[in-house]
Write an enzyme that holds these catalytic residues in place. Structure first.
Site, PDB file in Angstrom:
ATOM      1  N   PHE A   8       0.971  -1.174   0.109  1.00  0.00           N
ATOM      2  CA  PHE A   8       0.124  -0.057  -0.035  1.00  0.00           C
ATOM      3  C   PHE A   8       0.889   1.057  -0.040  1.00  0.00           C
ATOM      4  CE2 PHE A   8      -3.572   2.792   1.990  1.00  0.00           C
ATOM      5  CZ  PHE A   8      -4.434   2.409   0.674  1.00  0.00           C
ATOM      6  N   LYS A 127       6.697  -6.575 -10.645  1.00  0.00           N
ATOM      7  CA  LYS A 127       7.247  -7.263 -12.079  1.00  0.00           C
ATOM      8  C   LYS A 127       8.004  -8.684 -11.802  1.00  0.00           C
ATOM      9  CE  LYS A 127       8.772  -2.935 -12.133  1.00  0.00           C
ATOM     10  NZ  LYS A 127       9.527  -1.596 -12.295  1.00  0.00           N
ATOM     11  N   GLU A 151      -0.921  -5.944 -16.304  1.00  0.00           N
ATOM     12  CA  GLU A 151      -0.661  -4.723 -17.157  1.00  0.00           C
ATOM     13  C   GLU A 151       0.306  -3.693 -16.639  1.00  0.00           C
ATOM     14  OE1 GLU A 151      -2.563  -3.987 -20.404  1.00  0.00           O
ATOM     15  OE2 GLU A 151      -0.367  -3.314 -20.361  1.00  0.00           O
ATOM     16  N   VAL A 154       4.565  -3.532 -17.109  1.00  0.00           N
ATOM     17  CA  VAL A 154       5.450  -2.905 -18.302  1.00  0.00           C
ATOM     18  C   VAL A 154       4.788  -1.735 -18.860  1.00  0.00           C
ATOM     19  CG1 VAL A 154       6.343  -3.416 -20.679  1.00  0.00           C
ATOM     20  CG2 VAL A 154       6.003  -5.218 -19.047  1.00  0.00           C
ATOM     21  N   GLY A 208      12.125  12.792  -8.780  1.00  0.00           N
ATOM     22  CA  GLY A 208      11.755  11.669  -8.424  1.00  0.00           C
ATOM     23  C   GLY A 208      11.453  10.468  -9.233  1.00  0.00           C
ATOM     24  N   GLU A 211      15.680   6.677  -8.318  1.00  0.00           N
ATOM     25  CA  GLU A 211      15.940   6.380  -6.816  1.00  0.00           C
ATOM     26  C   GLU A 211      17.223   6.848  -6.452  1.00  0.00           C
ATOM     27  OE1 GLU A 211      13.859   4.214  -4.984  1.00  0.00           O
ATOM     28  OE2 GLU A 211      12.426   4.161  -6.844  1.00  0.00           O
ATOM     29  N   LYS A 226      11.564  -5.915 -17.434  1.00  0.00           N
ATOM     30  CA  LYS A 226      10.342  -5.781 -18.331  1.00  0.00           C
ATOM     31  C   LYS A 226      10.572  -6.299 -19.659  1.00  0.00           C
ATOM     32  CE  LYS A 226       9.643  -1.193 -16.275  1.00  0.00           C
ATOM     33  NZ  LYS A 226      10.015   0.217 -16.409  1.00  0.00           N
ATOM     34  N   GLY A 319       4.109   6.085 -12.287  1.00  0.00           N
ATOM     35  CA  GLY A 319       3.150   7.234 -11.625  1.00  0.00           C
ATOM     36  C   GLY A 319       2.313   6.692 -10.869  1.00  0.00           C
TER      37      GLY A 319
HETATM   38  N1  LIG Z   1       5.673   3.543  -8.775  1.00  0.00           N
HETATM   39  C1  LIG Z   1       5.622   3.072 -10.148  1.00  0.00           C
HETATM   40  O1  LIG Z   1       5.373   4.029 -10.722  1.00  0.00           O
HETATM   41  C2  LIG Z   1       5.311   1.934 -10.655  1.00  0.00           C
HETATM   42  C3  LIG Z   1       5.075   1.688 -12.095  1.00  0.00           C
HETATM   43  C4  LIG Z   1       4.948   0.297 -12.546  1.00  0.00           C
HETATM   44  C5  LIG Z   1       5.179  -0.948 -11.571  1.00  0.00           C
HETATM   45  N2  LIG Z   1       5.647  -0.485 -10.203  1.00  0.00           N
HETATM   46  C6  LIG Z   1       5.735  -1.773  -9.407  1.00  0.00           C
HETATM   47  O2  LIG Z   1       4.730  -1.733  -8.325  1.00  0.00           O
HETATM   48  C7  LIG Z   1       5.175  -2.058  -7.246  1.00  0.00           C
HETATM   49  C8  LIG Z   1       5.125  -1.046  -5.867  1.00  0.00           C
HETATM   50  O3  LIG Z   1       5.822   0.024  -6.213  1.00  0.00           O
HETATM   51  P1  LIG Z   1       5.342   1.418  -5.496  1.00  0.00           P
HETATM   52  O4  LIG Z   1       5.961   2.531  -6.000  1.00  0.00           O
HETATM   53  O5  LIG Z   1       3.988   1.474  -4.955  1.00  0.00           O
HETATM   54  O6  LIG Z   1       6.505   0.904  -4.414  1.00  0.00           O
HETATM   55  P2  LIG Z   1       6.282   1.421  -2.822  1.00  0.00           P
HETATM   56  O7  LIG Z   1       5.692   2.938  -2.688  1.00  0.00           O
HETATM   57  O8  LIG Z   1       7.854   1.408  -1.822  1.00  0.00           O
HETATM   58  O9  LIG Z   1       5.117   0.858  -1.852  1.00  0.00           O
HETATM   59  C9  LIG Z   1       5.328  -0.673  -1.709  1.00  0.00           C
HETATM   60  C10 LIG Z   1       4.660  -1.349  -0.755  1.00  0.00           C
HETATM   61  O10 LIG Z   1       4.624  -2.683  -0.458  1.00  0.00           O
HETATM   62  C11 LIG Z   1       4.732  -2.919   0.891  1.00  0.00           C
HETATM   63  N3  LIG Z   1       5.587  -4.053   1.101  1.00  0.00           N
HETATM   64  C12 LIG Z   1       6.966  -4.167   0.811  1.00  0.00           C
HETATM   65  N4  LIG Z   1       7.329  -5.567   1.060  1.00  0.00           N
HETATM   66  C13 LIG Z   1       6.414  -5.986   1.529  1.00  0.00           C
HETATM   67  C14 LIG Z   1       5.977  -7.449   2.101  1.00  0.00           C
HETATM   68  N5  LIG Z   1       7.028  -8.291   2.249  1.00  0.00           N
HETATM   69  N6  LIG Z   1       4.724  -7.798   2.402  1.00  0.00           N
HETATM   70  C15 LIG Z   1       3.948  -6.869   2.514  1.00  0.00           C
HETATM   71  N7  LIG Z   1       3.956  -5.786   1.820  1.00  0.00           N
HETATM   72  C16 LIG Z   1       5.158  -5.268   1.704  1.00  0.00           C
HETATM   73  C17 LIG Z   1       5.475  -1.645   1.386  1.00  0.00           C
HETATM   74  O11 LIG Z   1       5.303  -1.653   2.964  1.00  0.00           O
HETATM   75  P3  LIG Z   1       5.634  -0.429   3.634  1.00  0.00           P
HETATM   76  O12 LIG Z   1       4.581   0.755   3.386  1.00  0.00           O
HETATM   77  O13 LIG Z   1       5.599  -1.064   5.094  1.00  0.00           O
HETATM   78  O14 LIG Z   1       7.041   0.146   3.300  1.00  0.00           O
HETATM   79  C18 LIG Z   1       4.663  -0.575   0.613  1.00  0.00           C
HETATM   80  O15 LIG Z   1       3.360  -0.433   1.195  1.00  0.00           O
HETATM   81  C19 LIG Z   1       6.906  -2.353  -7.406  1.00  0.00           C
HETATM   82  O16 LIG Z   1       6.870  -3.792  -7.462  1.00  0.00           O
HETATM   83  C20 LIG Z   1       7.252  -1.667  -8.575  1.00  0.00           C
HETATM   84  O17 LIG Z   1       8.182  -2.111  -9.343  1.00  0.00           O
HETATM   85  C21 LIG Z   1       5.819   0.598  -9.977  1.00  0.00           C
END
Ligand SMILES: NC(=O)c1ccc[n+]([C@@H]2O[C@H](COP(=O)([O-])OP(=O)(O)OC[C@H]3O[C@@H](n4cnc5c(N)ncnc54)[C@H](OP(=O)(O)O)[C@@H]3O)[C@@H](O)[C@H]2O)c1
Length: 338
Positions: A8, A127, A151, A154, A208, A211, A226, A319
């Site tokens: 979340f 992914k 979806e 990628v 942003g 990383e 991807k 995003g």
């Molecule tokens: N952000 C993007 O634009 C984007 C685009 C495409 C795909 N993605 C993919 O989507 C995923 C999430 O990205 P995000 O940007 O939302 O990351 P994020 O903001 O870091 O959120 C990750 C969430 O996962 C939780 N988490 C981590 N390990 C966990 C576990 N073992 N069990 C339960 N919860 C866990 C984290 O908990 P905490 O809150 O306690 O840290 C956090 O709530 C990633 O795999 C990323 O590659 C992201």
């Protein structure tokens, strides 16, 4: 449709926001009324209420730093272990958006197994499981009559997967070639504008896009992950990271950029997959190539097909809302197939 959200953060909250803000539209246009009944994080607690959780309260409590801030209610369960939440909650679909792990895909892969085994469909933004264990997941889902959608993995919600798997069904996809990492494309665009690599990277970080540790982006690993998904799910080529050639953009200099410009070309970090294999590499493209004209953090993919030639799709690759939308599109597919 009852949902358990595992993860979340940016993406999970983006989906929650969309479900809250579009609730009336989704009900009227598609008869779709999903309810979030469970949410898990790693360090900020978990919540489960069989009747559903209030999205405003979920977002407010995570905004205060922990799901423990969620108001008390009869029947509310707090801080269940994640596996228990997946197996024992009465959700129909698990939406997985924890961190992408390209080494083991864990713990998300075990979460997917638990979701299927407890009768849930699976929708992934993560992914790792799709890149490393696609055929296992498809077999597992089919055996139990469940759906698997991904979806967002990628190009976020830009429908790169649906385009290939649904709109282009019937064509053979001979090659996929794309700009699948926005950070590196942003850096290359700024270098074209005369900015040195280090400054462009610092700017991408301050915006942003990148990383604090930008290795996964600039060394090509995010794009490679991807590409693995495209290889396994779209081209039908079972490929592993070890079988791919991967190089990034960190060694490109302003002189390289200038030399390409003089030749009517541009450097792009290109992920390429064919039935013979896959690669990620900085590549000089003619400025007449559609991919050469993709600037900033935008992503694009070109599918070369046997029946209609090449089709290029351009759009955001990351995003909160674009990725949340990709998850929504997957949930709507499950809803429509029910
Ligand atoms: N952000 C993007 O634009 C984007 C685009 C495409 C795909 N993605 C993919 O989507 C995923 C999430 O990205 P995000 O940007 O939302 O990351 P994020 O903001 O870091 O959120 C990750 C969430 O996962 C939780 N988490 C981590 N390990 C966990 C576990 N073992 N069990 C339960 N919860 C866990 C984290 O908990 P905490 O809150 O306690 O840290 C956090 O709530 C990633 O795999 C990323 O590659 C992201």
């Amino acid at each position: 449709m009852k949902l358990v959200l595992i993860g979340f953060g940016v993406v999970g909250q983006g989906l929650a926001e969309i479900l809250r803000d579009k609730a009336d539209d989704l009900r009227q246009a598609y008869g779709f009324a999903p309810r979030i009944i469970a949410v898990a994080t790693q360090r900020r607690g978990t919540l489960y209420h069989p009747d559903g959780l209030q999205i405003d309260d979920l977002l407010a409590s995570i905004g205060k730093g922990h799901l423990d801030h969620y108001p008390a209610a009869d029947g509310l369960k707090r801080n269940w272990d994640v596996q228990r939440l997946i197996r024992e909650s009465s959700a129909d679909v698990m939406v997985e958006s924890t961190h992408s792990n390209f080494e083991t895909a864990q713990p998300a892969l075990d979460y997917c197994r638990a979701a299927f085994d407890s009768g849930k469909h699976v929708v992934l933004a993560n992914k790792g499981p799709v890149a490393l264990a696609y055929s296992e997941l498809v077999t597992h889902a089919e055996r139990l009559g469940k759906k698997l959608y991904f979806e967002s993995t990628v190009m976020a919600g830009t429908p790169s997967i649906r385009l290939a798997m649904e709109a282009l069904a019937g064509c053979r996809i001979l090659e996929a070639q794309g700009i699948l990492n926005g950070t590196t494309n942003y850096i290359l665009t700024q270098m074209e504008n005369g900015m040195p690599y280090k400054e462009a990277l610092a700017q991408a970080q301050s915006l942003g896009y990148a990383e604090a540790d930008p290795t996964a982006d600039v060394d090509g690993w995010d794009a490679a992950g991807k590409a693995l998904i495209v290889a396994n799910a779209i081209i039908g080529k079972p490929l592993t990271l070890a079988q791919m050639t991967v190089s990034g953009i960190s060694s490109l200099t302003s002189d390289d950029i200038e030399a390409a410009r003089r030749a009517g070309e541009r450097w792009k970090l290109i992920a390429r997959v064919t039935p013979d294999g896959g690669s990620v590499a900085p590549t000089r493209l003619s400025i007449t190539d559609p991919l050469a004209n993709i600037s900033g953090a935008t992503n694009a993919i070109t599918y070369k097909t046997d029946l209609i030639g090449s089709v290029t799709l351009v759009g955001p690759g990351a995003g909160r809302l674009p990725t949340g939308f990709g998850l929504l599109a997957d949930l709507l597919s499950i809803h429509r197939s029910a």
